[in-house]
Scaffold this active site. Structure first.
Site, PDB file in Angstrom:
ATOM      1  CE  LYS A  33      -2.393   1.599   3.701  1.00 50.20           C
ATOM      2  NZ  LYS A  33      -2.257   3.073   3.743  1.00 50.20           N
ATOM      3  CG  ASP A  61      -4.845   4.571   1.938  1.00 48.60           C
ATOM      4  OD1 ASP A  61      -5.990   4.996   1.688  1.00 48.60           O
ATOM      5  OD2 ASP A  61      -4.446   4.317   3.086  1.00 48.60           O
ATOM      6  CE  LYS A  63      -7.273   6.664   4.840  1.00 55.15           C
ATOM      7  NZ  LYS A  63      -5.893   6.200   4.632  1.00 55.15           N
ATOM      8  CG  LEU A  64      -8.575  10.606  -4.341  1.00 52.09           C
ATOM      9  CD1 LEU A  64      -8.873  10.232  -5.792  1.00 52.09           C
ATOM     10  CD2 LEU A  64      -7.513  11.689  -4.280  1.00 52.09           C
ATOM     11  CG  ASP A  66     -12.062  18.461  -3.863  1.00 47.37           C
ATOM     12  OD1 ASP A  66     -13.030  19.224  -4.073  1.00 47.37           O
ATOM     13  OD2 ASP A  66     -10.902  18.860  -3.710  1.00 47.37           O
ATOM     14  CB  THR A  70     -12.077  17.996  -7.749  1.00 45.23           C
ATOM     15  OG1 THR A  70     -12.514  19.300  -8.118  1.00 45.23           O
ATOM     16  CG2 THR A  70     -10.626  18.054  -7.319  1.00 45.23           C
ATOM     17  CB  THR A 116      -9.241   2.118  12.053  1.00 49.48           C
ATOM     18  OG1 THR A 116      -8.144   2.513  11.230  1.00 49.48           O
ATOM     19  CG2 THR A 116     -10.095   1.134  11.306  1.00 49.48           C
ATOM     20  NE  ARG A 177      -1.227  -1.450  15.753  1.00 44.46           N
ATOM     21  CZ  ARG A 177      -1.312  -0.957  14.512  1.00 44.46           C
ATOM     22  NH1 ARG A 177      -1.602  -1.753  13.496  1.00 44.46           N
ATOM     23  NH2 ARG A 177      -1.083   0.314  14.288  1.00 44.46           N
ATOM     24  CD  GLN A 186      -5.035   2.331  13.104  1.00 38.97           C
ATOM     25  OE1 GLN A 186      -6.167   2.791  13.233  1.00 38.97           O
ATOM     26  NE2 GLN A 186      -4.435   2.267  11.925  1.00 38.97           N
TER      27      GLN A 186
END
Ligand code: C5P
Length: 228
Positions: A33, A61, A63-64, A66, A70, A116, A177, A186
């Site tokens: 990632k 990753d 995380k768009l 908008d 866009t 998270t 974890r 987290q």
């Protein structure tokens, strides 16, 4: 040997470190990632390096979040990188999720429901009404209806999300974890075994692997705990 359904978060302090980490975990995990820390510093090259060094599938990753036009444009801007997964925030709304899905039909547009790192108390303080589980299940359902093919949720909500979206949608859980590992920032966490048992398809794991003295050993240990 088949590889475990783990995406290692390459939140690395330099491109060289990202390359090294990607190579070290490659044998044991299916996905690497690339997130904001690396992408905003090293750009498209970060994805190319992660892919070359690991041979793994790419989870971008970003995380768009908008307006739809866009986000659609941003998705087209990374089209040549052809990631398997690209994240957008579900709370950006259905039109926004759809804009990303329309822009990249070959990528799994992956809707992030609620981070998270947010606790129930923090959600309440922000006046998000309902429990984390209710909010997450609703956002997941709306995102899938808008074209998302994967959902990011905490391991504690994965069973509820599976119920909300049914089979055929990839459920991805960070906040994983192993017993005894440092929790860090987290909040809504579970062990790898529990997350898979509850229906997760892919586990995002960062610091428990990348902060270990030997990344390959740590990745293998978690893979083995999952039966790989
Ligand atoms: O180091 P750790 O295992 O906490 O890393 C988790 C990774 O998953 C980070 O890269 C973080 O950005 C990402 N993530 C998350 N929670 C979400 C979505 C992504 O922790 N809801």
């Amino acid at each position: 040997m088949s590889k475990a359904p783990i995406a290692v978060a390459l939140d690395a302090p330099s491109l060289d470190v990202a390359r090294q980490w990607a190579g070290e975990v490659a044998e044991h995990v299916q996905v690497v990632k690339v997130g904001l820390e690396v992408f905003l510093r090293d750009g498209h090259q970060a994805v190319e390096v992660a892919r070359e060094a690991s041979g793994c599938e790419i989870f971008l990753d970003l995380k768009l979040h908008d307006i739809p036009a866009t986000v659609g444009g941003a998705a087209r801007s990374i089209a040549r990188l052809a990631p398997k997964y690209l994240t957008v925030h579900a709370s950006g709304g259905s039109e926004m999720v759809k804009a990303a899905a329309d822009a990249l039909p070959d990528t799994f547009i992956t809707a992030v429901t609620v981070l998270t790192s947010l606790s129930q108390e923090q959600l309440t303080a922000m006046r998000w009404s309902g429990t984390a589980q209710e909010i997450v299940a609703t956002l997941a359902q709306q995102s899938v209806a808008a074209g998302a093919r994967a959902i990011v949720c905490s391991p504690q909500e994965v069973a509820a999300v599976r119920q909300a979206v049914g089979e055929g949608i990839t459920l991805i859980t960070p906040g994983v974890r192993p017993i005894g590992a440092d929790v860090g920032d987290q909040q809504r966490i579970a062990t790898p075994e529990q997350a898979i048992a509850d229906g997760a398809d892919l586990l995002v794991i960062g610091r428990p692997i990348t902060g270990a003295p030997d990344l390959a050993v740590a990745a293998r240990a978690i893979a083995q705990s999952l039966g790989y």
